[in-house]
Design a protein around this motif. Structure first.
Motif, PDB file in Angstrom:
ATOM      1  N   PHE A 380       0.849  -1.281   0.098  1.00 26.92           N
ATOM      2  CA  PHE A 380      -0.058   0.055  -0.084  1.00 26.92           C
ATOM      3  C   PHE A 380       0.721   1.306  -0.008  1.00 26.92           C
ATOM      4  CE2 PHE A 380      -2.379   3.114   2.090  1.00 26.92           C
ATOM      5  CZ  PHE A 380      -3.693   3.098   1.504  1.00 26.92           C
ATOM      6  N   MET A 385      -1.566  -0.786  -5.150  1.00 32.23           N
ATOM      7  CA  MET A 385      -2.596  -0.978  -4.674  1.00 32.23           C
ATOM      8  C   MET A 385      -3.430  -2.561  -4.948  1.00 32.23           C
ATOM      9  SD  MET A 385      -3.179   1.574  -2.958  1.00 32.23           S
ATOM     10  CE  MET A 385      -2.475   3.015  -2.478  1.00 32.23           C
ATOM     11  N   ASP A 386      -3.317  -2.802  -6.180  1.00 30.59           N
ATOM     12  CA  ASP A 386      -3.917  -4.162  -6.423  1.00 30.59           C
ATOM     13  C   ASP A 386      -3.458  -5.367  -5.720  1.00 30.59           C
ATOM     14  OD1 ASP A 386      -5.899  -3.230  -8.088  1.00 30.59           O
ATOM     15  OD2 ASP A 386      -4.783  -3.832  -9.974  1.00 30.59           O
ATOM     16  N   ALA A 388      -1.794  -5.047  -2.792  1.00 32.34           N
ATOM     17  CA  ALA A 388      -2.168  -4.685  -1.389  1.00 32.34           C
ATOM     18  C   ALA A 388      -3.497  -5.083  -1.429  1.00 32.34           C
ATOM     19  CB  ALA A 388      -2.179  -3.379  -1.364  1.00 32.34           C
ATOM     20  N   ARG A 389      -4.564  -5.054  -1.898  1.00 31.59           N
ATOM     21  CA  ARG A 389      -5.748  -5.459  -1.653  1.00 31.59           C
ATOM     22  C   ARG A 389      -5.911  -7.025  -1.532  1.00 31.59           C
ATOM     23  NH1 ARG A 389      -9.167  -7.305  -5.215  1.00 31.59           N
ATOM     24  NH2 ARG A 389      -7.972  -6.748  -6.936  1.00 31.59           N
ATOM     25  N   ARG A 411      -9.525  -2.368   4.924  1.00 32.70           N
ATOM     26  CA  ARG A 411      -8.006  -1.726   4.511  1.00 32.70           C
ATOM     27  C   ARG A 411      -8.142  -2.229   3.006  1.00 32.70           C
ATOM     28  NH1 ARG A 411      -2.569  -0.817   6.828  1.00 32.70           N
ATOM     29  NH2 ARG A 411      -2.938   0.746   5.199  1.00 32.70           N
ATOM     30  N   GLU A 414     -10.087   0.202   1.006  1.00 31.32           N
ATOM     31  CA  GLU A 414      -9.300   1.632   0.877  1.00 31.32           C
ATOM     32  C   GLU A 414      -8.357   1.351  -0.457  1.00 31.32           C
ATOM     33  OE1 GLU A 414      -6.281   3.654   3.891  1.00 31.32           O
ATOM     34  OE2 GLU A 414      -7.825   2.190   4.857  1.00 31.32           O
ATOM     35  N   CYS A 415      -7.887   0.217  -0.957  1.00 29.18           N
ATOM     36  CA  CYS A 415      -7.138  -0.068  -1.854  1.00 29.18           C
ATOM     37  C   CYS A 415      -7.826   0.120  -3.298  1.00 29.18           C
ATOM     38  CB  CYS A 415      -6.433  -1.402  -2.022  1.00 29.18           C
ATOM     39  SG  CYS A 415      -5.609  -1.812  -0.545  1.00 29.18           S
TER      40      CYS A 415
END
Lengths: 417, 144
Positions: A380, A385-386, A388-389, A411, A414-415
């Motif tokens: 993150f 982002m991908d 992290a998700r 969370r 959020e990503c």
């Protein structure tokens, strides 16, 4: 005072005195189960008499006198030919109610220490040690223990009965272990206390994030132990750790009961008194002058956070170094994971991610949800982002704690934005 | 839960008369008992009010008024406190009852008060609002 008030006062007094009573009675009777029964008998006598005669000036000594007299009666009545018992009966005078002053505090400290070494004895399973310690040293009822661990009352009751039986059948002595065993046995005791604390601090399952009762009991027992085993550095280390961690207890959840992570906690609400007590305990620990143990090092890490006014002002380099020291004396993948987090805070997320990726190959961490949650956080921060998700979702699917699960899911969400 | 045992002042404590050795010993023994039971958080004695001062706000939004000690209404003054952490109100009462007469000679008075827990404050919208205001004020002051 009404009868109800008196009865509540009596029960509270008994709770305050029960560990001492049981410890002294175990010394006399050499059987912790019978000792507990007799301590209960003393409570019943108090419940009968005190509403009429009033609560005595020194209620603890009163209960002790009654209990000791019963114990000696029992020894005589059963007329055990056991040499030890008869010697004891002969060597101990019958106590009268005028002898209330006889109870010597220093001796009680020794008895309590023996009792805790007994309830945390290695012949018992980990769960049995915890249950028995909460029951006999903290004076918790079976129901309270059951609720704290989300178990049924009968499970806990059985656990306690079996533990007492094992202590009897294995002839576990009522003593402070000799020097050569002492260190190892003490670490078992500390482990039980810290387990209690952690179970309270972050419940492993269920929808309640903190169970304060267990934390309080563990802390209180730690403080008692710090008084009766003053020369043991690690006892102070553990107390320091628990005091400092407790200082954040109330900022760990928001009004809705959702968890708040260390970094997002309102530091102004950390309990300064507990932090100060923790730092003082750490000082006592370091003054003893032996190499620091694992609890003391963890306390020092905790102190780094406590002393920092913000996340940015935290001395992450020092924390990373302390985790390295901790790893040297008590190596574990979880310590390594924490080390990686500290390194990422000190030197940036990409170095942290490198360390975490290496750790990811560790088989024992595969099932550990925090690995994925940490990895998600680092990704993150790196703007991936991908990736992290996916990590957050994976972590969420692995935790049993409902509140933690929803935190991780939010969370992950959020990503997406 | 936390409780504060507040020891009220007497003419002697206000005059700076030191308690007898006997009383000091009894208090020390009592404090040791609290420590051994793992319930003592903090305990302190306060200097007489002659070295203290009072700040009041007689006018809404007005300036603070500062008055130097000593103060006369002895019975309402505080001579010391002991902060304990216990399981219940009953336990707190039992500990308070075990405290020796803090001044001897039948002059002692102890007041037992429960401390607000953070969660109680957190749950209370008025406290929450006050907290937010205080924080904002502090931040503004820092900027200024």
């Amino acid at each position: 005072m009404t009868v109800v008030d008196v009865n509540r006062a009596i029960e509270e007094i008994w709770r305050m005195e029960s560990a001492k009573l049981i410890a002294c009675l175990t010394h006399l009777l050499r059987d912790v189960g019978i000792a507990e029964d007799i301590a209960h008998d003393a409570l019943i006598v108090a419940l009968e008499k005190w509403p009429n005669i009033g609560i005595p000036d020194n209620p603890g000594a009163w209960l002790m006198t009654v209990a000791k007299r019963r114990a000696i009666d029992l020894i005589r009545r059963t007329k055990k030919r056991d040499q030890k018992y008869t010697e004891h009966a002969r060597g101990t005078d019958l106590y009268t109610e005028e002898d209330v002053g006889l109870v010597v505090n220093e001796e009680i400290g020794d008895e309590l220490l023996r009792l805790i070494f007994m309830t945390c004895h290695p012949v018992l399973s980990q769960e049995a040690r915890v249950a028995l310690t909460l029951r006999l040293l903290c004076g918790l009822t079976t129901d309270e223990i059951a609720r704290s661990f989300l178990l049924s009352e009968s499970t806990v009751a059985q656990r306690i009965v079996r533990a007492k039986r094992t202590l009897r059948s294995e002839n576990v002595p009522f003593e402070v272990p000799a020097t050569e065993d002492r260190k190892e046995r003490l670490s078992t005791v500390l482990e039980v206390i810290y387990l209690m604390f952690n179970e309270g601090y972050a419940a492993t399952s269920g929808d309640q994030w903190v169970r304060p009762l267990l934390c309080q009991e563990a802390l209180r027992l730690g403080r008692v132990l710090a008084e009766i085993a003053q020369s043991e550095s690690e006892v102070h280390g553990l107390v320091a750790l628990m005091e400092i961690q407790s200082s954040r207890l109330k900022t760990r959840v928001n009004a809705k009961g959702e968890p708040i992570l260390l970094m997002d906690q309102n530091r102004a609400q950390w309990d300064r008194l507990l932090i100060r007590r923790g730092l003082a305990a750490l000082e006592r620990c370091e003054r003893i002058g032996v190499p620091l143990g694992q609890y003391a090092i963890q306390a020092k890490i905790s102190a780094c956070h406590a002393e920092a006014h913000s996340v940015e002002e935290t001395n992450w380099i020092r924390i990373a170094a302390l985790y390295e020291a901790l790893y040297r004396i008590s190596p574990s993948p979880i310590v390594e994971l924490n080390h990686a987090v500290a390194v990422s805070m000190a030197f940036g997320p990409s170095i942290g991610l490198q360390l975490v990726d290496e750790l990811g190959r560790e088989p024992s961490l595969q099932e550990y949800h925090l690995l994925y949650s940490v990895r998600g956080d680092l990704l993150f921060k790196l703007g991936r982002m991908d990736d992290a998700r996916i990590e957050f979702e994976h972590a969420a699917s692995m935790t049993k704690n409902e509140k933690e699960k929803s935190l991780l899911m939010s969370r992950a969400k959020e990503c997406e934005s | 839960m936390r409780f504060m045992m507040i020891v009220k002042a007497t003419a002697d404590s206000e005059a700076g008369v030191m308690p007898s050795q006997e009383l000091i010993d009894a208090m020390q023994k009592y404090n040791e008992e609290l420590v051994k039971a793992g319930v003592l958080l903090a305990a302190d004695g306060l200097q007489p009010s002659s070295s203290g001062l009072r700040i009041s706000y007689p006018e809404r939004g007005g300036k603070a008024k500062v008055v130097d000690g000593p103060f006369t209404e002895v019975k309402e003054l505080i001579a010391g406190y002991t902060l304990i952490e216990v399981k219940s109100r009953e336990e707190a009462i039992q500990w308070a009852l075990r405290m020796p007469d803090p001044h001897g000679f039948g002059h002692g008075e102890i007041e037992l008060r429960q401390v607000f827990e953070a969660e109680e404050i957190m749950e209370n919208p008025i406290h929450l609002m006050k907290e937010r205001e205080l924080r904002k004020k502090a931040e503004e002051q820092q900027k200024a």
